[in-house]
Design a protein around this motif. Structure first.
Motif, PDB file in Angstrom:
ATOM      1  N   GLU A  75      36.121  28.509  26.142  1.00  0.00           N
ATOM      2  CA  GLU A  75      36.852  28.622  27.379  1.00  0.00           C
ATOM      3  C   GLU A  75      37.709  29.878  27.475  1.00  0.00           C
ATOM      4  OE1 GLU A  75      39.579  25.555  28.955  1.00  0.00           O
ATOM      5  OE2 GLU A  75      37.712  24.433  29.102  1.00  0.00           O
ATOM      6  N   SER A  76      38.561  30.096  26.524  1.00  0.00           N
ATOM      7  CA  SER A  76      39.468  31.235  26.647  1.00  0.00           C
ATOM      8  C   SER A  76      39.769  31.838  25.285  1.00  0.00           C
ATOM      9  CB  SER A  76      40.775  30.806  27.310  1.00  0.00           C
ATOM     10  OG  SER A  76      41.416  29.857  26.493  1.00  0.00           O
ATOM     11  N   GLN A  77      39.896  33.128  25.309  1.00  0.00           N
ATOM     12  CA  GLN A  77      40.302  33.874  24.126  1.00  0.00           C
ATOM     13  C   GLN A  77      41.516  34.702  24.529  1.00  0.00           C
ATOM     14  OE1 GLN A  77      38.887  33.654  21.072  1.00  0.00           O
ATOM     15  NE2 GLN A  77      37.557  32.070  21.905  1.00  0.00           N
ATOM     16  N   PHE A  78      42.447  34.842  23.622  1.00  0.00           N
ATOM     17  CA  PHE A  78      43.667  35.557  23.939  1.00  0.00           C
ATOM     18  C   PHE A  78      43.656  36.928  23.286  1.00  0.00           C
ATOM     19  CE2 PHE A  78      44.670  31.104  24.278  1.00  0.00           C
ATOM     20  CZ  PHE A  78      45.324  31.051  25.496  1.00  0.00           C
ATOM     21  N   VAL A  79      44.178  37.912  24.025  1.00  0.00           N
ATOM     22  CA  VAL A  79      44.313  39.263  23.514  1.00  0.00           C
ATOM     23  C   VAL A  79      45.763  39.665  23.718  1.00  0.00           C
ATOM     24  CG1 VAL A  79      43.578  41.661  23.769  1.00  0.00           C
ATOM     25  CG2 VAL A  79      41.944  39.818  24.132  1.00  0.00           C
ATOM     26  N   ASN A  80      46.405  40.059  22.654  1.00  0.00           N
ATOM     27  CA  ASN A  80      47.784  40.537  22.763  1.00  0.00           C
ATOM     28  C   ASN A  80      47.759  42.032  23.057  1.00  0.00           C
ATOM     29  OD1 ASN A  80      48.955  38.079  22.194  1.00  0.00           O
ATOM     30  ND2 ASN A  80      48.804  38.404  19.999  1.00  0.00           N
ATOM     31  N   GLN A 103      47.646  38.073  34.498  1.00  0.00           N
ATOM     32  CA  GLN A 103      46.431  37.836  33.715  1.00  0.00           C
ATOM     33  C   GLN A 103      45.187  38.216  34.510  1.00  0.00           C
ATOM     34  OE1 GLN A 103      46.045  33.870  32.195  1.00  0.00           O
ATOM     35  NE2 GLN A 103      43.838  34.079  31.928  1.00  0.00           N
ATOM     36  N   MET A 104      45.144  37.848  35.779  1.00  0.00           N
ATOM     37  CA  MET A 104      43.978  38.166  36.606  1.00  0.00           C
ATOM     38  C   MET A 104      43.825  39.678  36.770  1.00  0.00           C
ATOM     39  SD  MET A 104      42.327  35.465  37.235  1.00  0.00           S
ATOM     40  CE  MET A 104      41.188  36.190  38.396  1.00  0.00           C
ATOM     41  N   ILE A 105      44.934  40.372  36.959  1.00  0.00           N
ATOM     42  CA  ILE A 105      44.882  41.831  37.090  1.00  0.00           C
ATOM     43  C   ILE A 105      44.358  42.445  35.802  1.00  0.00           C
ATOM     44  CG2 ILE A 105      46.266  43.922  37.374  1.00  0.00           C
ATOM     45  CD1 ILE A 105      48.068  42.315  39.252  1.00  0.00           C
ATOM     46  N   MET A 106      44.835  41.958  34.658  1.00  0.00           N
ATOM     47  CA  MET A 106      44.382  42.474  33.363  1.00  0.00           C
ATOM     48  C   MET A 106      42.890  42.191  33.158  1.00  0.00           C
ATOM     49  SD  MET A 106      46.890  43.967  31.736  1.00  0.00           S
ATOM     50  CE  MET A 106      46.391  43.930  30.046  1.00  0.00           C
ATOM     51  N   GLU A 107      42.435  40.985  33.524  1.00  0.00           N
ATOM     52  CA  GLU A 107      41.020  40.646  33.360  1.00  0.00           C
ATOM     53  C   GLU A 107      40.135  41.563  34.203  1.00  0.00           C
ATOM     54  OE1 GLU A 107      40.258  36.517  34.109  1.00  0.00           O
ATOM     55  OE2 GLU A 107      41.626  35.873  32.533  1.00  0.00           O
ATOM     56  N   VAL A 108      40.514  41.782  35.458  1.00  0.00           N
ATOM     57  CA  VAL A 108      39.725  42.634  36.343  1.00  0.00           C
ATOM     58  C   VAL A 108      39.724  44.070  35.821  1.00  0.00           C
ATOM     59  CG1 VAL A 108      39.614  43.617  38.674  1.00  0.00           C
ATOM     60  CG2 VAL A 108      40.043  41.180  38.350  1.00  0.00           C
TER      61      VAL A 108
END
Length: 119
Positions: A75-80, A103-108
């Motif tokens: 489902e999800s992986q985290f990146v610091n 988070q959405m801005i970072m993903e895009v």
């Protein structure tokens, strides 16, 4: 001074026990003589006191835990990401103005970068 009388459980008001979830008597698993390796197993059969309903409940809990674990793995992986204050402030402001999450801005942004560089 003399020591006061001993208190017993009868001196305290206790609430009645909650009724069990199973209204009908539960049959125990029949077994002649359990083998030593089965006596301590989680499934529990025979003389160790496990009933059919308890065994089923335990198996259902285990299956649910495994299913939840499997679902959450992909489902999800985290990146610091370490950001300087100015960048973090700009990201927070952009998220507020766009009515979305940081988070959405970072993903895009990450997806766009990877697509542009064919990675």
């Amino acid at each position: 001074m003399t020591r006061p009388d001993q208190l017993s459980l009868d001196d305290f008001v206790t609430a009645p026990r909650k009724p069990s979830l199973v209204s009908e008597p539960v049959a125990t698993i029949p077994s002649a003589t359990p083998e030593p390796e089965q006596a301590g197993s989680a499934g529990g059969t025979g003389d160790d006191g496990w009933t059919i309903a308890e065994t089923r409940r335990q198996k259902a809990r285990k299956a649910l835990r495994q299913m939840t674990r499997e679902r959450s793995r992909g489902e999800s992986q985290f990146v610091n990401v370490k950001l300087d204050r100015a960048t973090k402030r700009r990201l927070k402001l952009a998220a507020f103005n766009a009515d979305t999450s940081m988070q959405m801005i970072m993903e895009v942004a990450i997806r766009t970068y990877l697509d542009d560089h064919k990675l």
